[in-house]
Design an enzyme around this catalytic site. Sequence first.
Site, short mmCIF file in Angstrom:
data_model
loop_
_atom_site.label_atom_id
_atom_site.label_comp_id
_atom_site.label_asym_id
_atom_site.label_seq_id
_atom_site.Cartn_x
_atom_site.Cartn_y
_atom_site.Cartn_z
N GLY A 1 0.87 -1.01 -0.01
CA GLY A 1 0.11 -0.01 0.35
C GLY A 1 0.83 1.05 -0.19
O GLY A 1 0.82 2.37 0.62
N ASP B 1 0.40 -7.75 -6.88
CA ASP B 1 -0.54 -8.08 -6.25
C ASP B 1 -0.64 -8.74 -4.71
O ASP B 1 -0.82 -9.92 -4.68
CB ASP B 1 -1.52 -8.28 -7.61
CG ASP B 1 -2.70 -7.38 -6.78
OD1 ASP B 1 -3.68 -6.74 -7.85
OD2 ASP B 1 -3.33 -7.72 -5.50
N LEU C 1 -0.73 -2.01 4.58
CA LEU C 1 -1.42 -0.92 4.24
C LEU C 1 -2.23 -1.21 3.24
O LEU C 1 -3.09 -0.02 2.72
CB LEU C 1 -0.60 0.28 4.70
CG LEU C 1 -0.56 1.01 5.53
CD1 LEU C 1 0.43 0.13 6.31
CD2 LEU C 1 0.47 2.05 5.38
N ALA C 2 -2.34 -2.16 2.62
CA ALA C 2 -2.95 -2.08 1.27
C ALA C 2 -4.18 -2.46 0.95
O ALA C 2 -4.46 -3.24 2.30
CB ALA C 2 -1.96 -3.39 0.54
N SER D 1 -9.18 -0.41 11.26
CA SER D 1 -10.16 0.75 10.99
C SER D 1 -10.71 1.00 12.32
O SER D 1 -11.53 0.03 12.42
CB SER D 1 -10.92 1.08 9.64
OG SER D 1 -11.44 1.16 9.67
N GLU E 1 -13.74 1.79 11.15
CA GLU E 1 -15.36 0.71 11.07
C GLU E 1 -14.69 -0.38 11.26
O GLU E 1 -16.26 -1.65 10.94
CB GLU E 1 -14.89 0.91 9.28
CG GLU E 1 -15.55 1.89 8.85
CD GLU E 1 -16.76 2.94 8.60
OE1 GLU E 1 -17.46 2.80 9.10
OE2 GLU E 1 -16.44 3.95 8.82
N TYR F 1 -16.66 -3.13 3.97
CA TYR F 1 -15.59 -2.02 4.22
C TYR F 1 -14.88 -2.46 5.95
O TYR F 1 -13.71 -3.39 6.31
CB TYR F 1 -15.03 -0.27 4.19
CG TYR F 1 -13.83 -0.25 4.21
CD1 TYR F 1 -13.09 -0.12 4.03
CD2 TYR F 1 -13.89 0.73 5.92
CE1 TYR F 1 -11.62 0.47 3.99
CE2 TYR F 1 -12.26 0.85 6.22
CZ TYR F 1 -11.56 0.89 5.70
OH TYR F 1 -10.41 1.63 6.03
N ARG G 1 -4.99 12.83 0.94
CA ARG G 1 -5.78 12.27 0.90
C ARG G 1 -6.55 12.96 -0.48
O ARG G 1 -6.59 13.91 -0.78
CB ARG G 1 -7.05 12.28 1.64
CG ARG G 1 -8.36 12.24 2.40
CD ARG G 1 -7.02 10.54 3.13
NE ARG G 1 -8.30 10.09 3.65
CZ ARG G 1 -7.86 8.67 4.02
NH1 ARG G 1 -7.82 7.96 3.80
NH2 ARG G 1 -9.08 8.10 5.10
#
Length: 314
Positions: A7, A51, A73-74, A122, A124, A146, A180
């Site tokens: 990432g 990937d 971080l990807a 996160s 989330e 997510y 960002r």
Amino acid sequence: MRAFITGVGGQDGSYLAEQLIADGAEVHALVRSADGPPPFCPPEVRLHTGDVTEHDALRRLLFDVAPDEVYNLAAVSSVARSWQEPELVRNVNGDAAVALMDAALALQESTGSPVRFVQASSAEIFGSPSTAPQDESTPVSPTNPYGEAKALAHLAVSQARVRGLHAVSAILYNHESPRRPTTFVTRKITSTVAAIARGDADELVLGNVEAHRDWGWAPDYVDAMVRALRHPVAQDYVVATGESHTVRDLVHEAFTAAGIDDWERYVRLDPDLLRPTDAAVLVGDSGRAREALGWAPTKTFSAVVAAMVAADLE
Ligand code: GDP
């Protein structure tokens, strides 16, 4: 010290690469060939094409690089996009993280040298929490694709720890910077406000302006991840400012920073930008990070917004 970053093309990856290079680390990073050269990436970083969803190739690369530190971080970083492509998000944000932890464990077993791993988790993962502020003991209960994928990776960190990996999950609240993308509400607001100030735009169209988020400064959150990974005890950390503001507050701060007082006439609400579910109040208690890591945010909410508006005005 050899580090491996996934990432690196994102906001956090670029700040992390800068910090690790400044520390004198040998930094390796994974980039997707389709993405082209990662923006803001220091030239010293050794780039490898691949990937994270190609698990066998990822494992081979990890064995070739043989890092001491792995920073995962990807991610497909947009909650909004996760509704459109839930499967991709599960693969990238969830399954790939698990595969990378498995590979790190296998590497450690084969070389006998410890490998440390940090997962960029996160807020989330908490979904729409019933308590505020949230901390490391808040139930994991995601409410969007997510968060679901990030929760999978987060729980796998605890499991990898049990299996002997020095693995840490950094539960990052929203963190922003001029790097960002404009798909995030902060940068959408600061770039549009700058365009309005220059006379290049005449409206700012938004969805849910009553959502509360805990917005911090991205380089601080990257620093927290490095500190968390290097702490002798592997444990999870909430990384947050502890202050919550509405999207509306952000709009007000951004227009104020651009010297525009009569801002309400530029803002239009569009119901098409509302999400199927949206956490009402996310605010984190970073007490553990502050005590164990000596970490603290360096910028206030107003300073983050002002820095972004200033960069967009340039
Ligand atoms: P997130 O918290 O990781 O989803 O970060 P975002 O910056 O994408 O969204 C933060 C909050 O802003 C969410 O509650 C969104 O619903 C809200 N929001 C309101 N209008 C917009 C908009 O136009 N774009 C985005 N991205 N978010 C918006």
